[in-house]
Design a protein around this motif. Structure first.
Motif, PDB file in Angstrom:
ATOM      1  N   ARG A  31       0.836  -1.216   0.000  1.00 55.70           N
ATOM      2  CA  ARG A  31       0.000   0.000   0.000  1.00 55.70           C
ATOM      3  C   ARG A  31       0.863   1.255   0.000  1.00 55.70           C
ATOM      4  NH1 ARG A  31      -2.836  -3.456   3.187  1.00 55.70           N
ATOM      5  NH2 ARG A  31      -2.092  -2.553   5.134  1.00 55.70           N
ATOM      6  N   ALA A  32       1.945   1.257   0.777  1.00 54.94           N
ATOM      7  CA  ALA A  32       2.853   2.412   0.822  1.00 54.94           C
ATOM      8  C   ALA A  32       3.496   2.652  -0.539  1.00 54.94           C
ATOM      9  CB  ALA A  32       3.923   2.212   1.880  1.00 54.94           C
ATOM     10  N   GLY A  33       3.699   1.578  -1.302  1.00 51.92           N
ATOM     11  CA  GLY A  33       4.281   1.690  -2.637  1.00 51.92           C
ATOM     12  C   GLY A  33       3.261   1.996  -3.716  1.00 51.92           C
ATOM     13  N   GLY A  34       2.001   2.184  -3.332  1.00 47.87           N
ATOM     14  CA  GLY A  34       0.971   2.522  -4.304  1.00 47.87           C
ATOM     15  C   GLY A  34       0.220   1.338  -4.873  1.00 47.87           C
ATOM     16  N   GLY A  35       0.439   0.148  -4.328  1.00 46.15           N
ATOM     17  CA  GLY A  35      -0.207  -1.047  -4.857  1.00 46.15           C
ATOM     18  C   GLY A  35      -1.632  -1.223  -4.365  1.00 46.15           C
ATOM     19  N   ARG A  36      -2.451  -1.819  -5.235  1.00 42.75           N
ATOM     20  CA  ARG A  36      -3.845  -2.112  -4.924  1.00 42.75           C
ATOM     21  C   ARG A  36      -4.103  -3.594  -5.224  1.00 42.75           C
ATOM     22  NH1 ARG A  36      -3.160   2.308  -7.625  1.00 42.75           N
ATOM     23  NH2 ARG A  36      -3.605   1.377  -9.656  1.00 42.75           N
ATOM     24  N   PRO A  37      -4.429  -4.380  -4.198  1.00 44.07           N
ATOM     25  CA  PRO A  37      -4.732  -5.792  -4.441  1.00 44.07           C
ATOM     26  C   PRO A  37      -5.985  -5.943  -5.295  1.00 44.07           C
ATOM     27  CG  PRO A  37      -4.346  -5.393  -2.104  1.00 44.07           C
ATOM     28  CD  PRO A  37      -4.453  -4.052  -2.770  1.00 44.07           C
ATOM     29  N   LEU A  38      -5.900  -6.747  -6.348  1.00 43.34           N
ATOM     30  CA  LEU A  38      -7.041  -7.060  -7.208  1.00 43.34           C
ATOM     31  C   LEU A  38      -7.544  -8.477  -6.957  1.00 43.34           C
ATOM     32  CD1 LEU A  38      -5.899  -5.494 -10.600  1.00 43.34           C
ATOM     33  CD2 LEU A  38      -7.293  -4.452  -8.801  1.00 43.34           C
ATOM     34  N   ALA A  39      -6.642  -9.377  -6.611  1.00 47.40           N
ATOM     35  CA  ALA A  39      -6.992 -10.764  -6.286  1.00 47.40           C
ATOM     36  C   ALA A  39      -5.983 -11.266  -5.269  1.00 47.40           C
ATOM     37  CB  ALA A  39      -6.958 -11.632  -7.538  1.00 47.40           C
ATOM     38  N   ARG A  40      -6.502 -12.024  -4.274  1.00 46.40           N
ATOM     39  CA  ARG A  40      -5.577 -12.521  -3.253  1.00 46.40           C
ATOM     40  C   ARG A  40      -6.159 -13.776  -2.612  1.00 46.40           C
ATOM     41  NH1 ARG A  40      -4.470  -8.012   0.278  1.00 46.40           N
ATOM     42  NH2 ARG A  40      -6.574  -8.359   1.009  1.00 46.40           N
ATOM     43  N   GLY A  41      -5.699 -14.920  -3.071  1.00 46.72           N
ATOM     44  CA  GLY A  41      -6.023 -16.174  -2.413  1.00 46.72           C
ATOM     45  C   GLY A  41      -7.435 -16.692  -2.607  1.00 46.72           C
ATOM     46  N   GLY A  42      -8.184 -16.163  -3.571  1.00 42.95           N
ATOM     47  CA  GLY A  42      -9.524 -16.664  -3.827  1.00 42.95           C
ATOM     48  C   GLY A  42      -9.498 -17.948  -4.635  1.00 42.95           C
ATOM     49  N   ARG A  43     -10.624 -18.255  -5.225  1.00 37.05           N
ATOM     50  CA  ARG A  43     -10.729 -19.481  -6.019  1.00 37.05           C
ATOM     51  C   ARG A  43      -9.849 -19.393  -7.262  1.00 37.05           C
ATOM     52  NH1 ARG A  43     -16.833 -20.810  -6.923  1.00 37.05           N
ATOM     53  NH2 ARG A  43     -16.781 -18.741  -7.858  1.00 37.05           N
ATOM     54  N   VAL A  44      -9.282 -20.524  -7.628  1.00 39.17           N
ATOM     55  CA  VAL A  44      -8.392 -20.618  -8.786  1.00 39.17           C
ATOM     56  C   VAL A  44      -8.767 -21.849  -9.603  1.00 39.17           C
ATOM     57  CG1 VAL A  44      -6.004 -20.970  -9.544  1.00 39.17           C
ATOM     58  CG2 VAL A  44      -6.462 -19.551  -7.538  1.00 39.17           C
ATOM     59  N   VAL A  45      -8.835 -21.690 -10.902  1.00 41.67           N
ATOM     60  CA  VAL A  45      -8.938 -22.814 -11.828  1.00 41.67           C
ATOM     61  C   VAL A  45      -7.681 -22.757 -12.677  1.00 41.67           C
ATOM     62  CG1 VAL A  45     -10.186 -23.827 -13.763  1.00 41.67           C
ATOM     63  CG2 VAL A  45     -11.450 -22.759 -11.876  1.00 41.67           C
ATOM     64  N   ALA A  46      -6.885 -23.808 -12.627  1.00 43.10           N
ATOM     65  CA  ALA A  46      -5.622 -23.831 -13.362  1.00 43.10           C
ATOM     66  C   ALA A  46      -5.753 -24.680 -14.619  1.00 43.10           C
ATOM     67  CB  ALA A  46      -4.516 -24.383 -12.470  1.00 43.10           C
ATOM     68  N   HIS A  47      -5.082 -24.231 -15.672  1.00 40.72           N
ATOM     69  CA  HIS A  47      -5.058 -24.962 -16.938  1.00 40.72           C
ATOM     70  C   HIS A  47      -3.613 -25.178 -17.361  1.00 40.72           C
ATOM     71  CE1 HIS A  47      -9.373 -24.590 -17.623  1.00 40.72           C
ATOM     72  NE2 HIS A  47      -9.254 -23.377 -17.116  1.00 40.72           N
ATOM     73  N   ASP A  48      -3.421 -26.065 -18.303  1.00 43.79           N
ATOM     74  CA  ASP A  48      -2.101 -26.401 -18.847  1.00 43.79           C
ATOM     75  C   ASP A  48      -1.174 -26.813 -17.709  1.00 43.79           C
ATOM     76  OD1 ASP A  48      -3.110 -25.818 -21.396  1.00 43.79           O
ATOM     77  OD2 ASP A  48      -2.612 -23.697 -21.167  1.00 43.79           O
ATOM     78  N   ALA A  49      -0.051 -26.142 -17.523  1.00 44.49           N
ATOM     79  CA  ALA A  49       0.891 -26.530 -16.464  1.00 44.49           C
ATOM     80  C   ALA A  49       0.671 -25.738 -15.175  1.00 44.49           C
ATOM     81  CB  ALA A  49       2.323 -26.327 -16.952  1.00 44.49           C
ATOM     82  N   GLY A  50      -0.454 -25.045 -15.078  1.00 49.41           N
ATOM     83  CA  GLY A  50      -0.742 -24.225 -13.903  1.00 49.41           C
ATOM     84  C   GLY A  50      -1.010 -25.048 -12.658  1.00 49.41           C
ATOM     85  N   ILE A  51      -0.823 -24.413 -11.527  1.00 51.85           N
ATOM     86  CA  ILE A  51      -1.064 -25.025 -10.225  1.00 51.85           C
ATOM     87  C   ILE A  51      -2.205 -24.253  -9.574  1.00 51.85           C
ATOM     88  CG2 ILE A  51      -0.029 -25.537  -7.991  1.00 51.85           C
ATOM     89  CD1 ILE A  51       1.856 -26.825  -9.687  1.00 51.85           C
ATOM     90  N   ALA A  52      -3.207 -24.936  -9.086  1.00 47.62           N
ATOM     91  CA  ALA A  52      -4.366 -24.277  -8.478  1.00 47.62           C
ATOM     92  C   ALA A  52      -4.100 -23.984  -6.999  1.00 47.62           C
ATOM     93  CB  ALA A  52      -5.607 -25.139  -8.646  1.00 47.62           C
ATOM     94  N   GLU A  53      -3.124 -23.169  -6.751  1.00 53.83           N
ATOM     95  CA  GLU A  53      -2.790 -22.732  -5.395  1.00 53.83           C
ATOM     96  C   GLU A  53      -3.083 -21.252  -5.284  1.00 53.83           C
ATOM     97  OE1 GLU A  53      -1.859 -23.634  -2.432  1.00 53.83           O
ATOM     98  OE2 GLU A  53      -1.499 -25.762  -2.733  1.00 53.83           O
ATOM     99  N   ARG A  54      -2.705 -20.687  -4.180  1.00 49.36           N
ATOM    100  CA  ARG A  54      -2.895 -19.263  -3.897  1.00 49.36           C
ATOM    101  C   ARG A  54      -2.305 -18.412  -5.030  1.00 49.36           C
ATOM    102  NH1 ARG A  54      -3.365 -15.829   0.617  1.00 49.36           N
ATOM    103  NH2 ARG A  54      -2.083 -13.957   0.484  1.00 49.36           N
TER     104      ARG A  54
END
Length: 97
Positions: A31-54
């Protein structure tokens, strides 16, 4: 000017306590650096070589701001707290103008 984004895909979380310590420090640093969280640890659907983790997505007003926030002393302190508690793929990417 194109926005900048932090994209983190966690492969494994081996030490939840280290992740919690990191989160406590990283949130204010982002936040101090100006960042705004858009997604954090919600549901994930992974495809190809993706991992459905955080998965975390943080938006910054510019790519340069995203890089500077990562290099800040406050965020570097958060990384020390995280140390080897997770294995993740972390990228800073430039958005499309």
């Amino acid at each position: 000017m194109p926005k900048g984004y932090w994209v983190s895909a966690y492969r494994t979380i081996s030490d939840p306590e280290k992740l919690a310590a990191y989160n406590k420090l990283a949130g204010p640093a982002v936040r101090a650096g100006g960042g705004r969280p858009l997604a954090r640890g919600g549901r994930v659907v992974a495809h190809d070589a993706g991992i459905a983790e955080r998965t975390v997505l943080i938006e910054f007003d510019s790519f340069e701001q995203a890089v500077a926030a990562h290099e800040s002393a406050a965020y570097q302190e958060a990384l020390v707290a995280l140390s080897d508690g997770v294995e993740r793929d972390f990228r800073i990417v430039e958005g499309i103008d």
